[in-house]
Design a protein around this motif. Structure first.
Motif, short mmCIF file in Angstrom:
data_model
loop_
_atom_site.label_atom_id
_atom_site.label_comp_id
_atom_site.label_asym_id
_atom_site.label_seq_id
_atom_site.Cartn_x
_atom_site.Cartn_y
_atom_site.Cartn_z
N THR A 161 -7.80 -13.74 -21.16
CA THR A 161 -8.01 -12.84 -20.01
C THR A 161 -7.35 -11.47 -20.19
O THR A 161 -7.50 -10.61 -19.32
N ASN A 162 -6.63 -11.27 -21.30
CA ASN A 162 -5.97 -9.99 -21.55
C ASN A 162 -5.55 -9.95 -23.02
O ASN A 162 -5.82 -10.89 -23.78
N PHE A 163 -4.89 -8.85 -23.42
CA PHE A 163 -4.52 -8.71 -24.82
C PHE A 163 -3.50 -9.77 -25.25
O PHE A 163 -3.56 -10.27 -26.37
N ALA A 164 -2.59 -10.11 -24.38
CA ALA A 164 -1.57 -11.09 -24.72
C ALA A 164 -2.19 -12.43 -25.11
O ALA A 164 -1.80 -13.04 -26.12
N THR A 165 -3.15 -12.90 -24.33
CA THR A 165 -3.78 -14.19 -24.64
C THR A 165 -4.72 -14.07 -25.83
O THR A 165 -4.84 -15.02 -26.62
N LEU A 166 -5.38 -12.93 -25.99
CA LEU A 166 -6.21 -12.73 -27.18
C LEU A 166 -5.36 -12.76 -28.44
O LEU A 166 -5.72 -13.40 -29.44
N LYS A 167 -4.23 -12.08 -28.40
CA LYS A 167 -3.32 -12.03 -29.55
C LYS A 167 -2.78 -13.43 -29.86
O LYS A 167 -2.71 -13.85 -31.03
N GLU A 168 -2.43 -14.16 -28.83
CA GLU A 168 -1.92 -15.52 -29.01
C GLU A 168 -2.93 -16.39 -29.74
O GLU A 168 -2.59 -17.09 -30.71
N VAL A 169 -4.16 -16.35 -29.29
CA VAL A 169 -5.21 -17.18 -29.89
C VAL A 169 -5.51 -16.73 -31.31
O VAL A 169 -5.59 -17.56 -32.24
N ALA A 170 -5.67 -15.43 -31.52
CA ALA A 170 -6.03 -14.91 -32.84
C ALA A 170 -4.97 -15.26 -33.88
O ALA A 170 -5.29 -15.71 -34.99
N GLU A 171 -3.73 -15.04 -33.54
CA GLU A 171 -2.66 -15.31 -34.51
C GLU A 171 -2.50 -16.80 -34.77
O GLU A 171 -2.23 -17.22 -35.91
N ASP A 172 -2.70 -17.61 -33.74
CA ASP A 172 -2.60 -19.06 -33.92
C ASP A 172 -3.72 -19.58 -34.80
O ASP A 172 -3.48 -20.39 -35.72
N VAL A 173 -4.93 -19.14 -34.54
CA VAL A 173 -6.09 -19.60 -35.33
C VAL A 173 -5.95 -19.13 -36.77
O VAL A 173 -6.22 -19.90 -37.71
N ALA A 175 -3.23 -18.55 -38.42
CA ALA A 175 -2.17 -19.34 -39.06
C ALA A 175 -2.65 -20.75 -39.41
O ALA A 175 -2.18 -21.34 -40.39
N ARG A 176 -3.62 -21.27 -38.66
CA ARG A 176 -4.12 -22.62 -38.89
C ARG A 176 -5.52 -22.64 -39.50
O ARG A 176 -6.23 -23.64 -39.44
N ALA A 177 -5.90 -21.53 -40.13
CA ALA A 177 -7.27 -21.40 -40.62
C ALA A 177 -7.66 -22.53 -41.59
O ALA A 177 -8.77 -23.08 -41.50
N ASN A 178 -6.78 -22.89 -42.49
CA ASN A 178 -7.09 -23.95 -43.46
C ASN A 178 -7.28 -25.29 -42.76
O ASN A 178 -8.18 -26.08 -43.10
N GLU A 179 -6.46 -25.54 -41.78
CA GLU A 179 -6.55 -26.79 -41.01
C GLU A 179 -7.82 -26.83 -40.16
O GLU A 179 -8.53 -27.85 -40.10
N LEU A 180 -8.13 -25.69 -39.50
CA LEU A 180 -9.27 -25.65 -38.59
C LEU A 180 -10.61 -25.52 -39.30
O LEU A 180 -11.65 -25.95 -38.78
N GLY A 181 -10.60 -24.88 -40.46
CA GLY A 181 -11.86 -24.64 -41.17
C GLY A 181 -12.52 -23.33 -40.78
O GLY A 181 -13.66 -23.05 -41.19
N PHE A 182 -11.84 -22.51 -40.00
CA PHE A 182 -12.36 -21.19 -39.63
C PHE A 182 -11.18 -20.28 -39.32
O PHE A 182 -10.08 -20.74 -39.01
N ASP A 183 -11.44 -18.97 -39.43
CA ASP A 183 -10.40 -17.97 -39.17
C ASP A 183 -10.65 -17.33 -37.81
O ASP A 183 -11.57 -17.72 -37.08
N ALA A 184 -9.81 -16.35 -37.46
CA ALA A 184 -9.94 -15.71 -36.15
C ALA A 184 -11.10 -14.72 -36.13
O ALA A 184 -12.09 -14.92 -35.43
N PHE A 185 -11.01 -13.62 -36.90
CA PHE A 185 -12.02 -12.57 -36.85
C PHE A 185 -12.88 -12.55 -38.11
O PHE A 185 -12.40 -12.86 -39.20
#
Length: 433
Positions: A161-173, A175-185
């Protein structure tokens, strides 16, 4: 002699009889003129050529579609206008373009196609009040989200809903890209096929919020910018290029296919617009798994931000074309927006068309834009349409961003700010004397 006269009289009667029958079923009016549309939107090339073939089959009027390569429209238009058979239908998409091409624009005031518009929001006039061009579609842009992947990452579809939550999700994803199988952007290439997403669209957050601070200054193209929101632009831009599978130092090389990366499920976020809806569907994506969120960049109150909605897709008719070709072009334009089958094809490729009889839009991203507005969010209008001398202006910004991506220091960021802010003033003065 009498026999010969009788035969001749009989022939005259037969001819007269057939002529009388033909008067009961008059032949279709012979059409004259032709249409030559220099298309601005590469992603619509196939659909427009289909429309052209349909119209020619139905009316006999030749319709040629020439599509300019992405990022080359101005150069292509200049070259084509110098030829013996110039376009009869072309794009004059902002006031800067009106200044350049206004003398070539047929006055659309009172024409059938102008009367079909359901809004006066998409009309561009010259300084003398001539209606130079009219919008044939409007669009929205922002950050496209694969909500299915967002939920796989552990977040609700409406979590951001704002930059703080966007940043939280992007950085988390990321960091876990190998585990999730996809990156943020997805990748943020700086070649001509991609750089406009950041030098023409993302930068709108700077222009838009400046216009909120000083609306009077933005009633026409402002002579200079303040740069008050360049730190917000930097924060969002850095978030995009850092939290991606593509290293920012490689972006200058270009050659990436962000759309394919997104459609293949390799990234959660894709910076683009409503015009991508049909292409993503063609690649097998489900509209129910897609949403578009605003350019959250850390400004106060951005929880009430909406999408960037507007257009640079304005039809202009060549005033220097023959009378027959002008009429043929105006007739074709009206057919595109009023014929049920034709307007369905056009709307499916353009997203939505602001005309009374055009088919309804099925574009999910435009539905998101309307939902934001219905919920009291503000629309980020396309202040970017005021960019002076677009190609030269953006080229300087691309060069500065490439330097910054290669070495993201504060000093190199200062060159990006200079390109965006001082570059605007330079190009404005060059255009206005």
């Amino acid at each position: 002699m009498k026999k010969t006269l009788a035969i001749l009289l009989a022939l005259v009667m037969v001819v007269t009889l057939f002529a009388g029958c033909n008067n009961n079923n008059p032949a279709p009016e012979t059409k004259t003129g032709s249409v030559f549309w220099l298309n601005f939107k590469p992603e619509s090339d196939e659909a427009l050529k289909k429309l052209a073939a349909m119209y020619t089959e139905e009316t006999g009027v030749p319709v040629e579609i020439l599509t300019a390569a992405s990022g080359t429209y101005n150069e292509t238009l200049t070259a084509e206008m110098d030829k013996s058979n110039p376009p009869t239908l072309f794009v004059v998409g902002n006031q800067a373009a009106v200044s350049t091409w206004g003398e070539y624009c047929y006055d659309l005031t009172g024409t059938d196609i102008a009367n079909e518009l359901n809004t006066d929001a998409y009309m561009l006039y010259d300084e003398n009040g001539k209606l130079c061009s009219i919008g044939y579609c409007y669009e929205c842009y922002g950050i496209i989200v694969n909500t299915k992947l967002l939920q796989e990452a552990g977040y609700a579809a409406d979590y951001i809903t704002n930059f703080a939550t966007l940043k939280e999700v992007a950085e988390d994803v990321h960091a876990r890209a190998n585990e999730l199988g996809f990156d943020a952007f997805t990748s943020s290439g700086m070649d001509g096929s991609s750089s406009w997403r950041f030098t023409g669209h993302l930068i709108n957050l700077e222009y838009y919020y400046e216009s909120v601070d000083n609306p009077e200054a933005w009633k026409s193209c402002p002579a200079e910018l303040t740069g008050a929101y360049m730190d917000n632009y930097r924060a969002l831009y850095d978030l995009m290029v850092v939290n991606s599978a593509t290293d920012r130092t490689a972006l200058a090389n270009g050659g990436f296919d962000a759309g394919a990366e997104f459609a293949d499920g390799k990234a959660l976020f894709y910076v683009n617009g409503s015009w991508e809806a049909s292409g993503l569907a063609d690649k097998g994506m489900n509209a129910d798994d897609l949403a578009m969120i605003p350019y959250y960049c850390g400004v106060e109150g951005e929880e009430k931000a909406g999408l960037n909605c507007g257009t640079e897709n304005y039809w202009a008719v060549n005033a220097e074309a023959s009378e027959e070709n002008i009429k043929a072009t105006l007739d074709f334009m009206k057919w595109v927006v009023t014929d049920p089958e034709a307007s369905r094809i056009a709307v499916d490729t353009f997203g939505v068309m602001p005309y009374k009889s055009a088919a309804e839009s099925t574009n999910a991203f435009l539905a998101d834009a309307n939902d934001y507005l219905a919920n009291g969010c503000y629309n980020m209008w396309w202040a970017t349409n005021y960019q002076p001398n677009v190609d030269a202006y953006r080229a300087a910004v691309v060069s500065a961003l490439n330097t910054y991506n290669a070495d993201p220091t504060d000093a190199n960021w200062a060159t990006v700010v200079t390109a965006f802010i001082d570059g605007w003033s330079v190009q404005y003065k060059a255009a206005n004397g």
